[in-house]
Write an enzyme that holds these catalytic residues in place. Structure first.
Site, short mmCIF file in Angstrom:
data_model
loop_
_atom_site.label_atom_id
_atom_site.label_comp_id
_atom_site.label_asym_id
_atom_site.label_seq_id
_atom_site.Cartn_x
_atom_site.Cartn_y
_atom_site.Cartn_z
CG HIS A 1 -1.97 -1.13 1.18
ND1 HIS A 1 -3.34 -0.80 0.77
CD2 HIS A 1 -1.91 -2.33 1.33
CE1 HIS A 1 -3.85 -1.97 0.89
NE2 HIS A 1 -3.16 -2.98 0.98
CG ASP B 1 -0.11 9.02 0.79
OD1 ASP B 1 0.04 7.83 1.28
OD2 ASP B 1 -0.82 9.89 1.38
P1 ADP Z 1 -3.02 6.42 5.49
O1 ADP Z 1 -3.86 5.01 4.81
O2 ADP Z 1 -1.70 6.57 5.28
O3 ADP Z 1 -3.75 6.78 6.58
P2 ADP Z 1 -5.07 7.46 3.41
O4 ADP Z 1 -5.42 8.66 2.86
O5 ADP Z 1 -5.03 6.21 2.19
O6 ADP Z 1 -3.79 7.30 4.13
O7 ADP Z 1 -6.24 6.72 4.21
C1 ADP Z 1 -6.55 7.14 5.29
C2 ADP Z 1 -8.00 6.80 5.66
O8 ADP Z 1 -8.38 7.04 7.00
C3 ADP Z 1 -9.21 7.37 4.86
O9 ADP Z 1 -10.17 6.54 4.65
C4 ADP Z 1 -9.79 8.60 5.87
O10 ADP Z 1 -10.97 8.81 5.44
C5 ADP Z 1 -9.56 7.87 7.07
N1 ADP Z 1 -9.34 9.03 8.15
C6 ADP Z 1 -8.36 9.77 8.32
N2 ADP Z 1 -8.41 10.37 9.49
C7 ADP Z 1 -9.60 10.28 9.81
C8 ADP Z 1 -10.34 10.79 11.02
N3 ADP Z 1 -9.84 11.86 11.93
N4 ADP Z 1 -11.57 10.26 11.27
C9 ADP Z 1 -11.71 9.24 10.46
N5 ADP Z 1 -11.34 8.68 9.63
C10 ADP Z 1 -10.33 9.25 9.00
C1 G6P Z 2 -1.13 2.94 6.44
C2 G6P Z 2 -0.54 1.50 6.04
C3 G6P Z 2 -1.28 0.49 6.79
C4 G6P Z 2 -1.54 1.04 8.05
C5 G6P Z 2 -2.15 2.29 8.31
C6 G6P Z 2 -2.45 2.67 9.71
O1 G6P Z 2 -2.27 2.95 5.63
O2 G6P Z 2 -0.20 1.28 4.63
O3 G6P Z 2 -0.75 -0.98 6.54
O4 G6P Z 2 -2.67 -0.03 8.49
O5 G6P Z 2 -1.35 3.10 7.60
O6 G6P Z 2 -1.37 2.62 10.22
P1 G6P Z 2 -1.14 1.67 11.59
O7 G6P Z 2 0.17 1.63 12.18
O8 G6P Z 2 -1.85 2.38 12.80
O9 G6P Z 2 -1.76 0.28 11.34
#
Ligand code: ADP
Ligand code: G6P
Length: 469
Positions: A161, A364
């Protein structure tokens, strides 16, 4: 199953990821994506249990439903070395091009290898011939290698990912020379972008036992495997419906004031400090008689036991205070910084209310927030997506306002341009973005990946179509 043979049937889908959905914890994109996928297909989802004093082999079933869930055990010591250590203080920074944040510890790697071996044993116990094993993310780069050593011949896929390191970054990983062999144990390695496919192709060439096949695939010691890109999507229609029917927002700001929104896990890869700097520059330059925007940054804490995450949190708090100190007025707080996890329906409503989304990571894999924002828009009055070149999403979402997140002045300019963008341009950009999000959604991603993983018959044809540059 011997290499190259057809699977008997599609069997069951077994997915393994470190994290499983869990109450109030900000889960990140992977958990939302896997949940949406397994809700459609059914199958078994294996993830880590909460750490305990000691850890035993095997799986504990924790839920049965459209799909089953089971956990593997993790001792506190393993949690420290495998999760906080090797996964998040070594692989995560390295794969996000932050070799300056690496911390070396042989015990971390040993813990990582031990947990990967335990997960492989657990999968080997439950996998029937014909089942498909789909490993998610950087926590389990060695699982396929251990599964093969245990004699498991099922189809095994890996989806990464996060971005891929380039060859020079990889030199900073003591186990860098072994990584190509770990990857080669899968049948299919899926990546977010073509850029990542190129990076992995370069890495594979480090291993002399790996050769490129004329059809674009790879072979190592008689085992053929493929490396292709499958940009991950979201449940776009579901999210759009949630956004359109969102409850009233608990937002205290004038209805006609522009809302700029950022939604991220609090991670140094997300470029939050640079984003705050860009907003600061925008505020300093803005026309005093012009609109008074509110920038709402939602950033729940993440991996708080890792020092680099504590540092970014402190840094961000200081910047937020300084920006409001310099620009706020009695009746205006330009920057609001919220660290809570937000209910998904409210979040969807916020995206729809927002005039501008700031999605400006420094690195990212994909960034699902960018896609959620597009899905949530009112097609007749859409907001503007400001998107970093360094988000994987930028390969698909070319019609966003693309920015270099390191360039503070350009960020400030993009914010100003987005706030003042005429409806005609917003409509045009949105019309180009929308199909990328709605057509290439989570179902498209899943089907595409599984078709390539399961159907070796179509492999050659598919590889010719997708072959890396
Ligand atoms: P990462 O996987 O690195 O965190 P992404 O942008 O791909 O980044 O995914 C983040 C996910 O987490 C999204 O589905 C977003 O809606 C959710 N998210 C991020 N911050 C919040 C928050 N404060 N409350 C609820 N959902 C959140
Ligand atoms: C990114 C990574 C995931 C991970 C998520 C949240 O989306 O690709 O593998 O689960 O961040 O991070 P955490 O360490 O809290 O699982």
């Amino acid at each position: 199953m011997p290499d190259g043979a057809e699977p008997m049937s599609d069997g069951r889908l077994i997915v393994v990821s470190n994290r499983l959905p869990k109450g109030d914890v900000p889960s990140g994109g992977l958990v939302f994506a896997v949940h949406e996928m397994l809700s459609q297909t059914g199958g078994l989802w294996i993830g880590a249990a909460d750490p305990t004093k000691t850890a035993e082999d095997g799986l504990t079933q924790i839920g049965k439903g459209v799909y089953d869930r089971a956990t593997f055990a993790l001792s506190e010591d393993e949690h420290r070395h495998y999760y906080l250590g090797y996964s998040n203080s070594m692989l995560w920074p390295l794969f996000h091009h932050r070799a300056d944040l690496l911390s070396f510890d042989q015990d971390d790697f040993d813990g990582y290898a031990r947990v990967n071996a335990r997960v492989a044993r657990a999968i080997a116990e439950v996998a029937a011939p014909g089942d498909t094993i789909w490993i998610q993310d950087y926590h389990f780069l060695m699982v396929a290698k251990y599964l093969r050593e245990l004699g498991v011949r099922n189809r095994i896929g890996l989806f990464l990912h996060i971005p891929c390191p380039n060859v020079s970054d990889l030199m900073a990983l003591p186990q860098g020379a072994d990584l190509p062999g770990w990857l080669a144990a899968h049948d299919l390695v899926g990546l977010q972008t073509q850029r990542d496919v190129s990076a992995v192709s370069d890495l594979l060439r480090l291993d002399r036992a790996i050769e490129r096949l004329p059809n674009g695939g790879w072979i190592r010691k008689g085992h053929r495997f493929a490396v292709l890109s499958f940009p991950i999507g979201i449940d776009a229609q579901g999210f759009a419906d949630t956004a359109a029917s969102a409850p009233e927002l608990p937002l205290r700001m004038p209805r006609d004031a522009p809302l700029i929104l950022g939604v991220d896990r609090l991670d140094y890869s997300k470029g939050l400090v640079q984003r705050f700097d860009g907003f600061d520059t925008y505020l300093a330059r803005r026309d005093a008689g012009g609109p008074r925007p509110t920038f709402l940054q939602i950033a729940p804490g993440s991996r708080e036991d890792v020092a680099a995450y504590q540092e970014i949190r402190d840094q961000l708090e200081r910047r937020a205070g300084a920006i409001n100190g310099a620009h706020a007025d009695l009746d205006w707080t330009p920057l609001r910084y919220v660290r809570r996890n937000i209910d998904r329906a409210i979040l969807a409503g916020l995206y729809r209310r927002a005039d501008v989304a700031l999605v400006t990571p420094l690195a990212d894999g994909m960034n699902l927030v960018a896609k959620e924002f597009v899905a949530a828009q009112d097609d007749e009055d859409p907001g503007v997506l400001i998107l970093s070149h360094f988000a994987g999403a930028a390969e698909q979402l070319r019609a966003a306002l693309l920015v270099n997140p390191f360039d503070t002045s350009a960020l400030a300019e993009a914010i100003d341009r987005a706030i003042h963008m005429p409806l005609a341009e917003r409509l045009e950009r949105h019309a180009a973005l929308r199909p990328m999000v709605f057509d290439q959604d989570i179902t498209w991603w899943r089907d595409n990946f599984l078709r390539h993983l399961r159907g070796h018959a179509g492999f050659d044809r598919a590889m010719a179509r997708f072959s890396a540059p």
